[in-house]
Design a protein around this motif. Structure first.
Motif, PDB file in Angstrom:
ATOM      1  N   TYR A   1       0.829  -1.212   0.000  1.00  0.00           N
ATOM      2  CA  TYR A   1       0.000   0.000   0.000  1.00  0.00           C
ATOM      3  C   TYR A   1       0.866   1.267   0.000  1.00  0.00           C
ATOM      4  O   TYR A   1       0.528   2.256  -0.661  1.00  0.00           O
ATOM      5  CB  TYR A   1      -0.925   0.000   1.212  1.00  0.00           C
ATOM      6  N   SER A   2       1.981   1.249   0.755  1.00  0.00           N
ATOM      7  CA  SER A   2       2.854   2.423   0.781  1.00  0.00           C
ATOM      8  C   SER A   2       3.448   2.677  -0.602  1.00  0.00           C
ATOM      9  O   SER A   2       3.510   3.829  -1.064  1.00  0.00           O
ATOM     10  CB  SER A   2       3.979   2.209   1.801  1.00  0.00           C
ATOM     11  N   ARG A   3       3.879   1.635  -1.262  1.00  0.00           N
ATOM     12  CA  ARG A   3       4.489   1.783  -2.598  1.00  0.00           C
ATOM     13  C   ARG A   3       3.473   2.270  -3.618  1.00  0.00           C
ATOM     14  O   ARG A   3       3.822   3.017  -4.552  1.00  0.00           O
ATOM     15  CB  ARG A   3       5.056   0.424  -3.042  1.00  0.00           C
ATOM     16  N   SER A   4       2.191   1.886  -3.455  1.00  0.00           N
ATOM     17  CA  SER A   4       1.179   2.197  -4.466  1.00  0.00           C
ATOM     18  C   SER A   4       0.449   3.510  -4.195  1.00  0.00           C
ATOM     19  O   SER A   4       0.058   4.200  -5.135  1.00  0.00           O
ATOM     20  CB  SER A   4       0.152   1.059  -4.534  1.00  0.00           C
ATOM     21  N   LEU A   5       0.239   3.870  -2.937  1.00  0.00           N
ATOM     22  CA  LEU A   5      -0.593   5.029  -2.605  1.00  0.00           C
ATOM     23  C   LEU A   5       0.211   6.284  -2.298  1.00  0.00           C
ATOM     24  O   LEU A   5      -0.345   7.382  -2.269  1.00  0.00           O
ATOM     25  CB  LEU A   5      -1.483   4.697  -1.398  1.00  0.00           C
TER      26      LEU A   5
END
Length: 276
Positions: A213-217
């Motif tokens: 989620y951190s990498r994508s958002l």
């Protein structure tokens, strides 16, 4: 002559030590590689311990700005833990106190959500958050997404703790005039606090290492988490494996220390209600 029961315990202990060594070998290899020189890392055959110490922890911490990565990870993990506890405690209590086909269906849905991988959910979450404008606050968006992932695990773990509390204590509080919310807050939550605390610790530790989620958002590097910060060691033609291992050792060591200090409580909390 060794008694069969003693021999059996020794065999079980030996098997346990072998399995523990296999399970912990990647962790040992990370620390050993972090202390090797670049030439020794690629030596063939490989060395199982560093012949010459090559300590780069301080350089890696400063040059790769680990302070702000760790701060972002701690913020997201803390926010996820608080939100998960607030949402999951009441749900765990209800699922522990009532048994019918609807509760069984809810438990099945909770376990199903826990089984879904984040990589499968990240695309619809990204689209929904973008339409709702939540990507303007990317760390909060990661907290919401990670909370959705962690709440099922929290409910499953806490439900066993609430099921262990005798129903008669809650009924006695109700007969003394306490409302159901008061009985829940003043009787049930304090008696199940060990399970709640252990589940919250596990949620925090897992959220510290969140990546998908951190990498994508999150698009800004200044807001990224420590797990995403590892990509700074990956070049077009070369990869700094020694730096990766040093970075990982700095990131993992505090988590291992916390887990070791709280291992008794964690094991007790995980096994609470196992015979229910």
């Amino acid at each position: 002559m060794i008694l069969p029961s003693v021999r059996r315990r020794r065999i079980d202990g030996g098997i346990g030590l072998v399995l523990a060594a296999i399970y912990l070998f990647p962790l040992y290899w990370m620390y050993a590689t972090a202390l090797k020189s670049p030439a020794e890392i690629f030596r063939n055959p490989p060395t199982f311990w560093p012949h010459t110490l090559h300590i780069t922890f301080g350089r890696v911490f400063v040059e790769h700005a680990m302070a702000h990565y760790l701060w972002n990870s701690a913020l997201i993990a803390a926010g996820t833990t608080v939100l998960t506890v607030l949402l999951g405690t009441g749900a765990a209590y209800v699922l522990a106190r009532h048994r019918n086909r609807w509760v069984d269906a809810a438990l099945f849905l909770v376990l199903l959500l826990q089984a879904l991988p984040p990589s499968l959910l990240v695309t619809p979450i990204f689209v929904a958050f973008n339409q709702l404008g939540l990507l303007a606050t990317p760390r909060f968006a990661v907290v919401l997404a990670q909370t959705g992932k962690m709440v099922p695990l929290f409910i499953v773990l806490c439900r066993a703790s609430f099921a262990q509390v005798p129903r008669e204590l809650e009924d006695a509080a109700r007969m003394d005039g306490a409302s159901r919310p008061m009985a829940f807050l003043l009787i049930m939550v304090p008696l199940a606090r060990n399970g709640i605390l252990v589940s919250a610790i596990l949620v925090f530790l897992q959220s510290m290492g969140e990546y998908v989620y951190s990498r994508s958002l999150i698009s800004s590097d200044a807001l990224q988490t420590a797990s995403v910060g590892l990509r700074g060691f990956l070049g077009t033609n070369t990869t700094d494996w020694g730096g990766i291992m040093s970075y990982s050792a700095i990131f993992v060591t505090p988590i291992l220390i916390v887990f070791a200090l709280l291992q008794t409580r964690i094991i007790g909390g995980l096994t609470a209600g196992a015979l229910k």
